[in-house]
Design a protein around this motif. Structure first.
Motif, mmCIF file in Angstrom:
data_model
loop_
_atom_site.group_PDB
_atom_site.id
_atom_site.type_symbol
_atom_site.label_atom_id
_atom_site.label_comp_id
_atom_site.label_asym_id
_atom_site.label_seq_id
_atom_site.Cartn_x
_atom_site.Cartn_y
_atom_site.Cartn_z
ATOM 1 N N PHE A 100 0.830 -1.209 0.000
ATOM 2 C CA PHE A 100 0.000 0.000 0.000
ATOM 3 C C PHE A 100 0.861 1.255 0.000
ATOM 4 C CE2 PHE A 100 -2.979 -3.054 2.039
ATOM 5 C CZ PHE A 100 -4.032 -2.923 1.150
ATOM 6 N N ARG A 101 0.470 2.219 -0.834
ATOM 7 C CA ARG A 101 1.154 3.506 -0.877
ATOM 8 C C ARG A 101 0.127 4.598 -1.184
ATOM 9 N NH1 ARG A 101 6.181 3.771 -4.849
ATOM 10 N NH2 ARG A 101 4.609 4.562 -6.323
ATOM 11 N N PHE A 134 0.250 4.454 -7.251
ATOM 12 C CA PHE A 134 0.765 3.815 -8.453
ATOM 13 C C PHE A 134 -0.186 4.163 -9.599
ATOM 14 C CE2 PHE A 134 1.795 1.156 -4.806
ATOM 15 C CZ PHE A 134 3.160 0.982 -4.938
ATOM 16 N N THR A 135 0.283 4.068 -10.828
ATOM 17 C CA THR A 135 -0.577 4.296 -11.990
ATOM 18 C C THR A 135 -0.717 2.993 -12.757
ATOM 19 O OG1 THR A 135 0.152 6.598 -12.182
ATOM 20 C CG2 THR A 135 -0.921 5.606 -14.101
ATOM 21 N N TRP A 136 -1.948 2.522 -12.893
ATOM 22 C CA TRP A 136 -2.223 1.311 -13.653
ATOM 23 C C TRP A 136 -2.093 1.596 -15.146
ATOM 24 C CZ3 TRP A 136 -7.261 -0.942 -11.011
ATOM 25 C CH2 TRP A 136 -6.913 -1.436 -9.752
ATOM 26 N N ALA A 137 -2.023 0.527 -15.940
ATOM 27 C CA ALA A 137 -1.926 0.678 -17.398
ATOM 28 C C ALA A 137 -3.116 1.448 -17.955
ATOM 29 C CB ALA A 137 -1.838 -0.699 -18.055
ATOM 30 N N SER A 138 -4.250 1.344 -17.283
ATOM 31 C CA SER A 138 -5.466 2.037 -17.712
ATOM 32 C C SER A 138 -5.413 3.532 -17.421
ATOM 33 C CB SER A 138 -6.684 1.450 -17.001
ATOM 34 O OG SER A 138 -6.570 1.636 -15.596
ATOM 35 N N GLY A 139 -4.399 3.946 -16.627
ATOM 36 C CA GLY A 139 -4.291 5.345 -16.235
ATOM 37 C C GLY A 139 -4.868 5.632 -14.866
ATOM 38 N N ILE A 140 -5.574 4.664 -14.299
ATOM 39 C CA ILE A 140 -6.180 4.839 -12.978
ATOM 40 C C ILE A 140 -5.092 4.903 -11.915
ATOM 41 C CG2 ILE A 140 -7.526 3.630 -11.190
ATOM 42 C CD1 ILE A 140 -9.397 2.687 -13.390
ATOM 43 N N LYS A 141 -5.245 5.838 -10.999
ATOM 44 C CA LYS A 141 -4.333 5.951 -9.863
ATOM 45 C C LYS A 141 -4.770 4.959 -8.781
ATOM 46 C CE LYS A 141 -1.780 9.525 -11.215
ATOM 47 N NZ LYS A 141 -2.337 9.723 -12.545
ATOM 48 N N SER A 142 -3.819 4.192 -8.272
ATOM 49 C CA SER A 142 -4.139 3.158 -7.288
ATOM 50 C C SER A 142 -3.250 3.275 -6.058
ATOM 51 C CB SER A 142 -3.950 1.769 -7.912
ATOM 52 O OG SER A 142 -4.021 0.763 -6.920
ATOM 53 N N PRO A 143 -3.825 3.082 -4.862
ATOM 54 C CA PRO A 143 -3.024 3.118 -3.645
ATOM 55 C C PRO A 143 -2.385 1.774 -3.315
ATOM 56 C CG PRO A 143 -5.303 2.797 -3.055
ATOM 57 C CD PRO A 143 -5.265 2.942 -4.571
ATOM 58 N N VAL A 144 -2.599 0.791 -4.186
ATOM 59 C CA VAL A 144 -2.118 -0.561 -3.886
ATOM 60 C C VAL A 144 -1.422 -1.163 -5.107
ATOM 61 C CG1 VAL A 144 -4.344 -1.566 -4.500
ATOM 62 C CG2 VAL A 144 -2.783 -2.849 -3.018
ATOM 63 N N ALA A 163 -12.564 3.563 -0.307
ATOM 64 C CA ALA A 163 -13.154 4.475 -1.293
ATOM 65 C C ALA A 163 -12.609 4.173 -2.683
ATOM 66 C CB ALA A 163 -12.872 5.923 -0.904
ATOM 67 N N PHE A 164 -11.309 3.919 -2.777
ATOM 68 C CA PHE A 164 -10.712 3.530 -4.057
ATOM 69 C C PHE A 164 -11.328 2.233 -4.559
ATOM 70 C CE2 PHE A 164 -7.784 0.360 -5.776
ATOM 71 C CZ PHE A 164 -7.548 0.905 -7.032
ATOM 72 N N ARG A 165 -11.394 1.220 -3.674
ATOM 73 C CA ARG A 165 -11.930 -0.078 -4.079
ATOM 74 C C ARG A 165 -13.368 0.051 -4.587
ATOM 75 N NH1 ARG A 165 -13.840 -4.085 -0.858
ATOM 76 N NH2 ARG A 165 -15.325 -2.508 -0.158
ATOM 77 N N ASN A 166 -14.166 0.893 -3.927
ATOM 78 C CA ASN A 166 -15.569 1.031 -4.294
ATOM 79 C C ASN A 166 -15.771 1.750 -5.620
ATOM 80 O OD1 ASN A 166 -16.331 -0.318 -1.987
ATOM 81 N ND2 ASN A 166 -16.819 1.543 -0.838
ATOM 82 N N ASN A 167 -14.834 2.652 -5.963
ATOM 83 C CA ASN A 167 -14.953 3.383 -7.228
ATOM 84 C C ASN A 167 -13.571 3.828 -7.700
ATOM 85 O OD1 ASN A 167 -15.714 4.828 -9.454
ATOM 86 N ND2 ASN A 167 -16.952 6.339 -8.353
ATOM 87 N N PRO A 168 -12.824 2.922 -8.358
ATOM 88 C CA PRO A 168 -11.456 3.231 -8.774
ATOM 89 C C PRO A 168 -11.321 4.451 -9.682
ATOM 90 C CG PRO A 168 -11.890 0.885 -8.959
ATOM 91 C CD PRO A 168 -13.208 1.548 -8.702
ATOM 92 N N ASP A 184 -12.909 7.251 -9.392
ATOM 93 C CA ASP A 184 -13.060 8.480 -8.620
ATOM 94 C C ASP A 184 -11.798 8.681 -7.779
ATOM 95 O OD1 ASP A 184 -13.679 10.556 -6.941
ATOM 96 O OD2 ASP A 184 -15.505 9.656 -6.126
ATOM 97 N N GLU A 185 -11.012 9.676 -8.131
ATOM 98 C CA GLU A 185 -9.720 9.876 -7.479
ATOM 99 C C GLU A 185 -9.786 10.795 -6.265
ATOM 100 O OE1 GLU A 185 -6.897 11.067 -10.426
ATOM 101 O OE2 GLU A 185 -6.992 9.153 -11.492
#
Length: 216
Positions: free
Chosen positions: A20-21, A26-36, A200-205, A207-208
């Motif tokens: 977790f960060r 982190f940025t997924w290939a889709s462009g979504i920002k992820s905390p994991v 919140a991220f998990r529920n709606n990736p 929504d940043e």
């Protein structure tokens, strides 16, 4: 939270297979920002964790899918886990390629699979469910009876749950996002106040807003 969910969550965190960060996403290939960040391939290079994972996979399959006849791994991350678990259970094993080979016999399913055989798919990670559903469809088209999927970790994302349900695919994971977030806070990998942001991220990736959310 079951004992297995806690054990596997602790294992994955200990080797940073799940990391977790939330303050530096982190940025997924889709462009979504992820905390994991999740890389369950790291379990293969950690013997104790690997033993815990494969033992739990075998126990889960015996409990949830007692009629299983063949294990099929997803390509590529599920192959090793399917092979080790099949060895523990004394079952035949194969795997499904992401596409048919363009040479030889043009196989997409590797390993012997007979029409009517009862199959469990072994996957390392479930997010939106798309890739594992494709594997299930290939097996069904080959005449297999797919009992379901067993995976190491699931995000529990709404999209993934809905897609699995629509495809009539059962998935049982050893641990899940909520459990790992809770254990991460308990063991001080993250702050307790970060849990709400992670959920919140998990529920709606897409929504940043969780990125800038202040700790309550």
């Amino acid at each position: 939270m079951t004992a297995t969910e806690r054990l596997i969550a602790k294992d994955l965190l200990s080797i940073r297979a799940v990391f977790f960060r939330p303050d530096e996403p982190f940025t997924w290939a889709s462009g979504i920002k992820s905390p994991v960040y999740c890389d369950n391939r790291l379990t293969l290079t950690a013997p104790k964790v690997r033993t815990d994972v494969e033992t739990a996979l075998a126990e889960t399959i015996k409990r949830e899918y007692p009629d299983v006849e063949v294990l099929m791994g997803t390509s590529t991350a599920g192959i090793a886990h399917a092979a080790i678990t099949a060895h523990l259970m004394d079952l035949p094993m194969g795997y499904v390629r992401s596409g048919a080979k363009d040479h030889g016999r043009g196989n997409q399913i590797e390993g012997k699979l007979l029409p009517g055989q009862k199959v469990v798919v072994v996957e390392d990670l479930i997010s939106t469910g798309g890739s594992v559903i494709e594997v299930v469809n290939v097996l069904r088209e080959a005449g297999a009876v797919v009992l379901g999927v067993v995976s190491i970790f699931t995000y529990g994302m709404k999209k993934g749950l809905e897609r699995l349900a629509a495809a009539d695919v059962k998935n049982v994971s050893l641990t899940n996002f909520d459990c790992i977030a809770t254990i991460a806070a308990e063991e001080k990998y993250i702050e307790e106040s970060d849990i709400a942001r992670l959920i919140a991220f998990r529920n709606n990736p897409s929504d940043e807003s969780w990125i800038t959310a202040e700790a309550k």
